[in-house]
Write a protein that holds these residues in place. Structure first.
Motif, short mmCIF file in Angstrom:
data_model
loop_
_atom_site.label_atom_id
_atom_site.label_comp_id
_atom_site.label_asym_id
_atom_site.label_seq_id
_atom_site.Cartn_x
_atom_site.Cartn_y
_atom_site.Cartn_z
N ILE A 213 58.46 -43.23 43.03
CA ILE A 213 57.35 -42.26 43.06
C ILE A 213 56.08 -43.00 43.49
CG2 ILE A 213 55.90 -40.81 41.57
CD1 ILE A 213 58.51 -40.08 40.10
N MET A 214 55.38 -42.42 44.45
CA MET A 214 54.15 -43.03 44.96
C MET A 214 52.99 -42.08 44.74
SD MET A 214 55.25 -44.85 48.51
CE MET A 214 56.43 -46.21 48.48
N VAL A 215 51.79 -42.65 44.52
CA VAL A 215 50.62 -41.80 44.35
C VAL A 215 49.61 -42.06 45.47
CG1 VAL A 215 48.69 -41.17 42.86
CG2 VAL A 215 50.94 -41.57 41.86
N ASP A 216 49.11 -43.32 45.56
CA ASP A 216 48.08 -43.57 46.58
C ASP A 216 48.65 -44.19 47.86
OD1 ASP A 216 48.67 -46.08 45.69
OD2 ASP A 216 46.63 -46.65 45.15
N GLY A 217 49.79 -44.88 47.75
CA GLY A 217 50.40 -45.47 48.94
C GLY A 217 49.64 -46.66 49.48
N THR A 218 48.70 -47.20 48.69
CA THR A 218 47.88 -48.30 49.20
C THR A 218 47.91 -49.54 48.30
OG1 THR A 218 45.93 -47.51 48.03
CG2 THR A 218 46.25 -46.70 50.29
N GLY A 219 48.80 -49.56 47.31
CA GLY A 219 48.91 -50.75 46.45
C GLY A 219 47.93 -50.78 45.31
N MET A 220 47.21 -49.67 45.03
CA MET A 220 46.17 -49.72 44.00
C MET A 220 46.59 -49.10 42.67
SD MET A 220 42.75 -49.90 45.90
CE MET A 220 42.21 -48.37 46.54
N ASP A 243 65.34 -56.77 49.93
CA ASP A 243 66.68 -57.36 49.84
C ASP A 243 67.42 -56.66 48.70
OD1 ASP A 243 68.87 -58.90 49.15
OD2 ASP A 243 67.85 -60.82 49.44
N GLY A 244 68.43 -55.86 49.08
CA GLY A 244 69.13 -55.03 48.09
C GLY A 244 69.84 -55.83 47.02
N HIS A 245 70.23 -57.07 47.34
CA HIS A 245 70.94 -57.87 46.33
C HIS A 245 70.01 -58.34 45.22
CE1 HIS A 245 74.15 -58.68 49.62
NE2 HIS A 245 74.46 -57.64 48.89
N LEU A 246 68.69 -58.18 45.44
CA LEU A 246 67.73 -58.64 44.42
C LEU A 246 67.05 -57.49 43.67
CD1 LEU A 246 65.90 -61.47 46.43
CD2 LEU A 246 67.82 -61.70 44.84
N VAL A 247 67.31 -56.24 44.11
CA VAL A 247 66.61 -55.10 43.51
C VAL A 247 67.23 -54.72 42.16
CG1 VAL A 247 66.20 -52.60 43.77
CG2 VAL A 247 65.85 -54.13 45.72
N ASP A 248 66.36 -54.42 41.18
CA ASP A 248 66.83 -53.92 39.88
C ASP A 248 66.97 -52.39 40.00
OD1 ASP A 248 67.17 -52.98 37.30
OD2 ASP A 248 65.81 -54.46 36.41
N PHE A 249 68.15 -51.94 40.44
CA PHE A 249 68.36 -50.50 40.67
C PHE A 249 68.34 -49.69 39.38
CE2 PHE A 249 70.15 -52.07 44.71
CZ PHE A 249 69.51 -51.21 45.59
N ASP A 250 68.83 -50.27 38.30
CA ASP A 250 68.89 -49.49 37.05
C ASP A 250 67.48 -49.14 36.58
OD1 ASP A 250 71.62 -49.57 37.14
OD2 ASP A 250 71.77 -51.43 35.98
N GLU A 251 66.57 -50.11 36.68
CA GLU A 251 65.17 -49.83 36.31
C GLU A 251 64.58 -48.77 37.25
OE1 GLU A 251 61.40 -52.68 35.62
OE2 GLU A 251 61.93 -52.31 37.71
N ALA A 252 64.86 -48.92 38.56
CA ALA A 252 64.31 -47.96 39.54
C ALA A 252 64.80 -46.55 39.24
CB ALA A 252 64.72 -48.39 40.95
N MET A 253 66.07 -46.42 38.86
CA MET A 253 66.62 -45.09 38.56
C MET A 253 65.95 -44.50 37.32
SD MET A 253 70.62 -45.17 39.62
CE MET A 253 71.13 -46.85 39.69
N ASN A 256 62.36 -43.32 38.25
CA ASN A 256 62.27 -42.17 39.14
C ASN A 256 62.44 -40.83 38.43
OD1 ASN A 256 61.47 -42.87 41.66
ND2 ASN A 256 63.29 -42.08 42.69
N THR A 257 62.87 -40.87 37.18
CA THR A 257 63.08 -39.59 36.48
C THR A 257 62.00 -39.34 35.41
OG1 THR A 257 64.54 -40.69 34.91
CG2 THR A 257 65.60 -39.62 36.80
N ILE A 258 60.97 -40.20 35.34
CA ILE A 258 60.03 -40.08 34.21
C ILE A 258 59.20 -38.79 34.23
CG2 ILE A 258 59.83 -42.46 33.40
CD1 ILE A 258 57.51 -42.92 35.22
N TYR A 259 59.02 -38.18 35.41
CA TYR A 259 58.21 -36.95 35.47
C TYR A 259 59.07 -35.70 35.64
CZ TYR A 259 54.42 -40.25 36.19
OH TYR A 259 53.53 -41.29 36.05
N ARG A 260 60.37 -35.80 35.31
CA ARG A 260 61.29 -34.70 35.61
C ARG A 260 60.83 -33.37 35.00
NH1 ARG A 260 67.36 -36.16 36.09
NH2 ARG A 260 66.62 -36.73 38.14
#
Ligand SMILES: Cc1cc2nc3c(=O)[nH]c(=O)nc-3n(C[C@H](O)[C@H](O)[C@H](O)COP(=O)(O)OP(=O)(O)OC[C@H]3O[C@@H](n4cnc5c(N)ncnc54)[C@H](O)[C@@H]3O)c2cc1C
Ligand code: FES
Length: 281
Positions: A213-220, A243-253, A256-260
């Motif tokens: 989820i992005m809000v400003d898209g500028t790193g702020m 690099d997909g081998h380094l991404v924490d996908f479980d945290e990302a998932m 991504n649902t916090i505002y459901r």
């Protein structure tokens, strides 16, 4: 205001809009995105630049209607205008030096993977594409993907078109036969996670495009935080490619649902307002 010059519906959920945005079109590179606001009161929606043409000054976005803002965008047609198209944002994909690549797209992710496949093909790389959809009625961009690949394999979860099965089944067979310089995987987080688990034993570098989820898209604002190799990265300015081998996908998932709840409420209100307008006619 940014004028829509072309609108095409691929299926009930997916639409393509080509918008006049000359400054963005001049600088856009594969992997970058724009922040779109439908009207002055709208929220910012990050959308990948699916195509751009500096000569006509137009950029194309392909999007899935998943909630209130994308539903509002989906209601627009050629001749309508959009309040904001800000970009190009994000780091362009690093495609230089890749000679043999397998691009894996899942559903809407095919729209995001297409510009990368097109750029690689244009650079003379050998490009195989694996495109997965839930069922035949959801397939889109097939001809466009075929035109920028040496081999396109379409698969559907239910077998209603192409091979029956998941993209990871096709990818595993391809990895047994071919040594790729890289796999580029774009789609739902769970798909990208399993593509990375599939490529890991073959030690093939695997690039994923993160869509937090992005809000400003500028790193702020810090909203698009992802953990990569134990470090905090912001997808809008450090990515969206990682690099997909380094991404924490479980945290990302999880994130991504916090505002459901709020998203569902907003979509419901949008539907109710639409129905009110229909009954008033
Ligand atoms: C860099 C980037 C590129 C993207 N490119 C595309 C694209 O080319 N086509 C496309 O269809 N979608 C793309 N997305 C996802 C798209 O931004 C969301 O689908 C959209 O913002 C949903 O808004 P909504 O109000 O319709 O739905 P909501 O009801 O707000 O949310 C529905 C779901 O969409 C996701 N989402 C919501 N807001 C955002 C947000 N601001 N940023 C990211 N995800 C969000 C969440 O997972 C949520 O559960 C991209 C996202 C990012 C970060
Ligand atoms: S969207 Fe705000 S830091 Fe990336």
């Amino acid at each position: 205001m940014y004028r829509i010059v072309e609108a095409q519906r691929y299926n009930p959920q997916v639409k393509r809009l080509t918008v006049e945005a000359p400054r963005v079109a001049r600088r856009a590179r594969p992997g970058q995105f724009v922040m779109v606001r439908v009207d002055e009161r709208g929220e910012r929606i990050p959308l990948t630049i699916a195509d751009s043409d500096a000569a006509s000054g137009c950029v194309t976005v392909i999007f899935q209607e998943v909630g209130c803002s994308t539903a509002m965008l989906g209601a627009l047609e050629a001749g309508d205008t959009i309040a904001d198209v800000v970009g190009p944002l994000g780091v362009p994909s690093h495609l230089e030096g890749l000679g043999r690549v397998c691009v894996v797209g899942g559903g809407l992710g095919c729209a995001i993977a297409y510009p990368q496949a097109k750029a690689l093909f244009g650079m003379g790389a050998h490009v195989d594409i694996v495109a997965g959809f839930r069922s035949a009625s959801l397939i889109f961009l097939e001809e466009e993907m075929r035109a920028v690949s040496h081999k396109l394999t379409v698969c559907t979860d239910d077998g209603s078109n192409g091979c029956k099965g998941l993209v990871t089944d096709i990818l595993k067979a391809a990895l047994e036969e071919t040594v790729y310089d890289a796999v580029i995987a774009i789609g739902p987080l769970v798909m990208m996670k399993f593509v990375c688990l599939t490529t890991k034993p073959y030690a093939v570098p695997t690039i994923v495009s993160m869509n937090p989820i992005m809000v400003d898209g500028t790193g702020m604002c810090g909203c698009c935080r992802v953990t990569v190799g134990g470090e905090v990265k912001f997808a809008c300015v450090d990515g969206p490619d990682f690099d997909g081998h380094l991404v924490d996908f479980d945290e990302a998932m999880r994130r991504n649902t916090i505002y459901r709840t709020q998203e569902q409420r907003s979509l419901q209100e949008h539907i109710c307002r639409g129905e009110e307008r229909l009954h008033a006619q």
